[in-house]
Structure formats: structure tokens, C-alpha cells
Design an enzyme around this catalytic site. Structure first.
Site, PDB file in Angstrom:
ATOM      1  N   GLU A 181       0.831  -1.201   0.000  1.00 46.62           N
ATOM      2  CA  GLU A 181       0.000   0.000   0.000  1.00 46.62           C
ATOM      3  C   GLU A 181       0.872   1.262   0.000  1.00 46.62           C
ATOM      4  O   GLU A 181       0.586   2.217  -0.730  1.00 46.62           O
ATOM      5  CB  GLU A 181      -0.914   0.004   1.228  1.00 46.62           C
TER       6      GLU A 181
ATOM      7  N   CYS B 238      -2.328  -3.353   7.354  1.00 40.61           N
ATOM      8  CA  CYS B 238      -1.890  -3.566   8.731  1.00 40.61           C
ATOM      9  C   CYS B 238      -2.076  -2.290   9.544  1.00 40.61           C
ATOM     10  O   CYS B 238      -2.221  -1.199   9.006  1.00 40.61           O
ATOM     11  CB  CYS B 238      -0.438  -4.029   8.772  1.00 40.61           C
TER      12      CYS B 238
ATOM     13  N   CYS C  15       0.292   0.561   7.649  1.00 39.90           N
ATOM     14  CA  CYS C  15      -0.244   0.986   6.358  1.00 39.90           C
ATOM     15  C   CYS C  15      -1.507   1.829   6.532  1.00 39.90           C
ATOM     16  O   CYS C  15      -1.791   2.711   5.723  1.00 39.90           O
ATOM     17  CB  CYS C  15      -0.547  -0.231   5.493  1.00 39.90           C
TER      18      CYS C  15
ATOM     19  N   LEU D  17      20.877 -28.261  -5.800  1.00 44.39           N
ATOM     20  CA  LEU D  17      19.690 -27.669  -5.186  1.00 44.39           C
ATOM     21  C   LEU D  17      19.692 -26.142  -5.283  1.00 44.39           C
ATOM     22  O   LEU D  17      19.106 -25.453  -4.442  1.00 44.39           O
ATOM     23  CB  LEU D  17      19.530 -28.101  -3.723  1.00 44.39           C
TER      24      LEU D  17
ATOM     25  N   ARG E  63      18.197 -22.462 -11.209  1.00 43.23           N
ATOM     26  CA  ARG E  63      18.767 -22.120 -12.506  1.00 43.23           C
ATOM     27  C   ARG E  63      17.628 -21.944 -13.507  1.00 43.23           C
ATOM     28  O   ARG E  63      17.000 -22.912 -13.938  1.00 43.23           O
ATOM     29  CB  ARG E  63      19.748 -23.213 -12.958  1.00 43.23           C
TER      30      ARG E  63
ATOM     31  N   SER F  89      21.282 -37.555   9.819  1.00 38.84           N
ATOM     32  CA  SER F  89      21.048 -37.798  11.245  1.00 38.84           C
ATOM     33  C   SER F  89      22.323 -38.057  12.028  1.00 38.84           C
ATOM     34  O   SER F  89      22.497 -37.559  13.147  1.00 38.84           O
ATOM     35  CB  SER F  89      20.080 -38.971  11.420  1.00 38.84           C
TER      36      SER F  89
ATOM     37  N   GLU G 239      12.136 -32.323  -1.784  1.00 41.82           N
ATOM     38  CA  GLU G 239      12.416 -32.946  -3.076  1.00 41.82           C
ATOM     39  C   GLU G 239      12.852 -34.409  -2.985  1.00 41.82           C
ATOM     40  O   GLU G 239      13.146 -35.022  -4.003  1.00 41.82           O
ATOM     41  CB  GLU G 239      13.475 -32.137  -3.821  1.00 41.82           C
TER      42      GLU G 239
END
Length: 372
Positions: free
Chosen positions: A56, A79, A88, A208, A211, A227, A295
Site C-alpha cells: 500500500e 496492517c 499501512c 539444489l 537455474r 542424522s 524434493e
């Protein structure tokens, strides 16, 4: 509010503005706004990043003096609290905006309609709920985060039609075609973090990173489950330079004395000797991570689904039959079909030669309905 083609047109412009900030605003929502005067757009803006002006305010600055007497269309209610930026609601009043149209209600208890009440008390007309479904969909991930404290989790799987993510020899390059893989990079660009298990990190040695041809993508935080800290240090996750850190989630073992650049170690609670994913997600949420793209691999998929922690499943199916190999969802599963996990809101589309199935797993305890 009831649909009006003119008002909806301007709100769709605000939605277009909001999408410019997707993946860049965490831990804040993506918001867009436009200012309209005498049927013409005089200002537009979006929230670009945390700490930057809200949508805003950006639109008001873009409009300048033309904001006085204009109508404001914003995808999320304004807000009314001081955070890293001023409220805002005060900026709207100071600019002399005549009327406000908002889309989504803000579930953040710090907002909770306060901005709208301030505006109305000051004599500004406010209409709420314009294109609410579209505006809610834009920030579905953020709503999950703000209401639960944990990130929204998208589980991405690429499999053959018989459900295999690798052959019997362990080969997984490539299950799907180039268009599907390009889409995954766009998903990374919009995610705060990407998550893989140690098996995928070891077998595929992924970077990861993001691109995207012709565009500077944004790398998400790379989170790997290790782990017992057994992954070799020469993996590309540890060597590949990235603007985002790599987090190694573990439950035992001692991190190396000299940490690789950009690599952090995160000790989590244990569950059955492995990283407790609920604890990990809570820790990521406290870091301001609002979206996670999981993923792989198969054990990660199984654990997230069993824990009821998957908000969206994106299953890419390639027109291939492996005839064996590694299933994307290991385990014995339920004895009765009636106890199978139900999937809701299924959407199917083509991505190159592959199919993409997008759906929402049912909450824990909600199983496949019986039809006689």
C-alpha cells in the site's frame, strides 16, 4: 462482496503486482496494491522483501499527490501495527485515499481487522472480500505459517507411471523431461527452503540451486537430513557456492571443527533414531522460513506423509515403466483400502510429455470415504 467486473479488474492488477514478490517477502506475505482515480491506475506497488515498504505504501509513493481521493485495491487487509515499517492504515489516511477494497483477511492476530476499523472510524469507505478466493490462494503458504508456526510444505516427487523414482540399479537421471525439471527450478525460486534426505544427497549429489534461463533466480536455503553426520564432505551441497546457507539437520555426531563456507549444523530432536521432522520444521519456522519444498527421497516422503506434514503434493509422472526399482512411497501401507490416505483438490496438467498431479493430502485421521 458481490463481484463487479470493474473492481475485479483492478484487484487482478493488484494480484499481478503481488506475484512479483512471491518467494522474496518471508516471513511476510506477498501483497500487491494499485491506486485508481477516475477509472485510471495512478499508482501501483508490491511488497518486495521484509523490511521494505508494504504494498500500500509503495503504491501511494508511486502515485504521489494523485493518491488523494483515489481508490486503493489491496490483496490483503492493511496492517495497523508498528513493525519494521509503520502501519499501512496511517499511510492510507495521510495520503487522503477515499475508498479501500481489500481481498484477504489477515489471520495474524496483530492485524485482525484493526486497520480496517481505523480506516472506517476515520471516514474511509472499506469493502472487504473482493476476489477473496484468489487472494487467499496467493498466500496459502503464508497462512499456514502464521497460523501454525511451521512452514507450508510442498512434497515434490518425480516418478514413472509404476511409481518408481529410480531403477533397480539406482539410476534416476532423468525420470522426467526437461520441461518438468525447469518447472522445479521455478518452484525452488519461490520457496524459502528445499529439503532432501541423506540418501538423495549421496546418490544424486544435487546442487539444489535455482537455474532459470534468462532470469536471475533466487537460491532457497538448502536443508539436508544427515542424522548421524555420515555424508561425505565433497558433495556439491557443501562445495557449491550459493547465496543461501546449507543447513545440515542431525541428531548425533560432531560437526567438523572447520565448517565449510555457508554450511550450518542444526541439532534436532530424534525420532526413531532420525531427525524429528516436526522439530526441524518448527526450528525452520522460528528462522522465518515460511515455505519448504521437499524434493526427496522416498524415506523423506514417507515420513512427511505419515506425520501429516505435507500441505501440497506435486507428483510428476513420466510416461515410462521401470518394472522394478525404488518406489517413491516405501513401506507396507494399510491393510485395508478404506484406510488409505485420501487426497483432495486433485488437479492434473501436462508438463511437456509428463503429467503433473497436484493435490492436498487429507488431515491425519481422514481416510478414503467408503462408497457402497
Amino acid at each position: 462482496m458481490s463481484g463487479d467486473p470493474v473492481h475485479e479488474r483492478f484487484m487482478r492488477l493488484a494480484l499481478r503486482e503481488a506475484r512479483r514478490g512471491l518467494g522474496r517477502t518471508s516471513p511476510n506475505p506477498a501483497v500487491g496494491a494499485v491506486l485508481v482515480k477516475r477509472g485510471r491506475v495512478v499508482g501501483r506497488g508490491h511488497h518486495a522483501r521484509a523490511g521494505a515498504p508494504h504494498a500500500e505504501v509503495a503504491a501511494i509513493r508511486d502515485a504521489g499527490a494523485r493518491a488523494r481521493g483515489a481508490d486503493l485495491y489491496t490483496t490483503l487487509e492493511p496492517c495497523d501495527h508498528f513493525g519494521r515499517t509503520p502501519p499501512c492504515s496511517l499511510a492510507i489516511l495521510e495520503a487522503g485515499v477515499r475508498r479501500v477494497y481489500s481481498g484477504s483477511s489477515d489471520p495474524n492476530p496483530r492485524v485482525n481487522g484493526r486497520g480496517i476499523r481505523r480506516l472506517r472510524r476515520a471516514g474511509v469507505e472499506v469493502e472487504t472480500g473482493l476476489l477473496r478466493e484468489d487472494c487467499d490462494g496467493l498466500n496459502e503458504t503464508w497462512f499456514r505459517y502464521i497460523q501454525s508456526g511451521r512452514p507450508h510444505v510442498t512434497l515434490k516427487v518425480a516418478a514413472t507411471l509404476d511409481g518408481r523414482i529410480a531403477t533397480s540399479a539406482g539410476d534416476s537421471r532423468w525420470v522426467t523431461g526437461a520441461p518438468a525439471r525447469a518447472l522445479v527450478h521455478r518452484l525452488r525460486d519461490a520457496a524459502d527452503a528445499v529439503l532432501v534426505g541423506s540418501g538423495t544427497a549421496r546418490a544424486d549429489d544435487p546442487r539444489l540451486t535455482t537455474r532459470i534461463p534468462g532470469k536471475r533466480g533466487r537460491d532457497p536455503i538448502r536443508v539436508v537430513l544427515d542424522s548421524r553426520l555420515e555424508l561425505p564432505p565433497d558433495l556439491r551441497l557443501f562445495r557449491q557456492r550459493s547465496e543461501a546457507p546449507t543447513l545440515v539437520a542431525h541428531v548425533s555426531g560432531t560437526p567438523p571443527a572447520k565448517l565449510p563456507r555457508g554450511v550450518e549444523y542444526l541439532r534436532c530432536k530424534a525420532r526413531r533414531g532420525r531427525v524429528d521432522l516436526a522439530d526441524l520444521l518448527a526450528r525452520l519456522g522460528r528462522r522465518g522460513v515460511t515455505t519448504v519444498l521437499a524434493e526427496g527421497g522416498a524415506e523423506v516422503a514417507r515420513s512427511l506423509l505419515e506425520g501429516g506434514q505435507v500441505d501440497r503434493l506435486m507428483l510428476f509422472l513420466a510416461p515410462k515403466l521401470a518394472g522394478g526399482g525404488l518406489s517413491w512411497l516405501p513401506g507396507t501401507g494399510p491393510a485395508r483400502m478404506a484406510d488409505a490416505l485420501a487426497l483432495h483438490d486433485l488437479e492434473v496438467r501436462r508438463v511437456g510429455r509428463d503429467l503433473l498431479l497436484t493435490c492436498r493430502p487429507a488431515p491425519k485421521g481422514d481416510r478414503t470415504p467408503r462408497v457402497d
